[in-house]
Scaffold this active site. Sequence first.
Site, PDB file in Angstrom:
ATOM      1  N   SER A   1       0.838  -1.199   0.000  1.00 33.31           N
ATOM      2  CA  SER A   1       0.000   0.000   0.000  1.00 33.31           C
ATOM      3  C   SER A   1       0.881   1.260   0.000  1.00 33.31           C
ATOM      4  O   SER A   1       1.727   1.417  -0.876  1.00 33.31           O
ATOM      5  CB  SER A   1      -0.965  -0.047   1.187  1.00 33.31           C
ATOM      6  OG  SER A   1      -1.987   0.907   1.060  1.00 33.31           O
TER       7      SER A   1
ATOM      8  N   HIS B   1      -7.992  -4.741  -1.581  1.00 28.17           N
ATOM      9  CA  HIS B   1      -6.865  -4.015  -1.000  1.00 28.17           C
ATOM     10  C   HIS B   1      -6.673  -4.397   0.473  1.00 28.17           C
ATOM     11  O   HIS B   1      -7.636  -4.597   1.212  1.00 28.17           O
ATOM     12  CB  HIS B   1      -7.109  -2.515  -1.098  1.00 28.17           C
ATOM     13  CG  HIS B   1      -5.935  -1.696  -0.681  1.00 28.17           C
ATOM     14  ND1 HIS B   1      -4.918  -1.380  -1.551  1.00 28.17           N
ATOM     15  CD2 HIS B   1      -5.582  -1.148   0.516  1.00 28.17           C
ATOM     16  CE1 HIS B   1      -3.998  -0.671  -0.922  1.00 28.17           C
ATOM     17  NE2 HIS B   1      -4.375  -0.522   0.338  1.00 28.17           N
TER      18      HIS B   1
ATOM     19  N   ASP C   1      -9.809  -3.046  -6.087  1.00 24.13           N
ATOM     20  CA  ASP C   1      -8.935  -2.155  -5.316  1.00 24.13           C
ATOM     21  C   ASP C   1      -8.910  -0.788  -5.966  1.00 24.13           C
ATOM     22  O   ASP C   1      -8.597  -0.649  -7.153  1.00 24.13           O
ATOM     23  CB  ASP C   1      -7.523  -2.750  -5.263  1.00 24.13           C
ATOM     24  CG  ASP C   1      -6.533  -1.900  -4.474  1.00 24.13           C
ATOM     25  OD1 ASP C   1      -6.963  -0.909  -3.843  1.00 24.13           O
ATOM     26  OD2 ASP C   1      -5.336  -2.239  -4.483  1.00 24.13           O
TER      27      ASP C   1
END
Length: 401
Positions: free
Chosen positions: A189, A371, A341
């Site tokens: 991320s 995600h 995502d």
Amino acid sequence: MGYKTLCFGFSCILFAYCLYSPIPENIEERWKVRYVDTIIKVASRMATLFENIGLMKYETIFSTMATFYITQAVSDENITVIDTDFSGIPVRLYLPKRKSERKRPAVIFIHGGIFVFGSCKTTDHDSLNRHTSNKLGAVVVGIDYRLAPKHPFPAALEDCVHVTKFFLQENILSNYRVDPSRICIMGDSSGGTLAATVTQLLRNDPEFKNRIKAQALIYPGLQLIDTFLPSHREYEHGPILHREMMLKVASLYVTRDSSLTQALLRNEHMPEGSRHIFKFVNWSDFLPEKYKKNHVYTEPVLGKLNASYPVLVDSRLFPLLANDSQLQNLPLTYILTCEHDLLRDDSFIYIVRLRNVGVQVIHEHMEKGVHGALSFTTGTVALQLGFKIRDRYIHWLEENL
């Protein structure tokens, strides 16, 4: 008593509303994902309420939740775990106990958390790094970089660069018996954002350009130049990562001024004179046809934001803004994306741009993925998807590091 009953009732209604919000049909373990998504949505709404009544800042509720999962540095029969510091920056080291005739590989791990919350010491990251160290016989360095908004850009990046350069010193590598030709930088991320930037900076630094063999980016965020990419629109409400929450928290890495968040939501945040960089993130040129669908490309609107933030055109903040000459020096790259995502399209653009300049890229795409799944491999909400991502990533390391 009446007030408490009212609050409890409101919380139940809010939870039920969020629980039954629609999510994509083909997600694995759909009810687990829905439950996690609901917790995040409720936390976001409560954080907004608390901020509006002056009780606490929006981001505080997420930072507080993250601290509940901090673990101690506990060694086991296979791994010695040490909390120390490199160049004055806290790190957690994972050192294999079993003897090895050859020098060890190493992984530099940078955690996610939208630059505002999280730690390399949380349960999920500790578990991942233990598994990586044990499976590969690798030294793993988790970086506990400074967090926004107390420490805005470029604090987190500077910490990651300083730790990496400190670790790459010959005497340090020798001390931990690390093979200097087998080092990978990894991030998930926003940790992937930082990992990508650190790799760019080091590969274009004559002293360190040959010290990094590979980079691994797990569903990274690579730009906020254009906040109307197809994946931004399709997954505005999640699951897991929601557009408004993400932009509200991410903007704290730049400023506490909420006007930037509002401009980001409208895609009207870019300053005058920045049109020349749009070519680096123009999804109509880089996205596979499958993901363009019926979306129509429109440029971000220039000059609408009164405040000026030059950092928005800084490639150290957004790795996708690096020009082709900066990208062509990058090492072997592993990128994992998830279908459902919000950040998916950032990676697709980066993959095409890297391949266009000759960088070797291995891309794994999780069609039913969401995600943040890698952060759910412990406890009652552990997701099989998280284990699949972990195992694919570690298998790639075994084959390539």
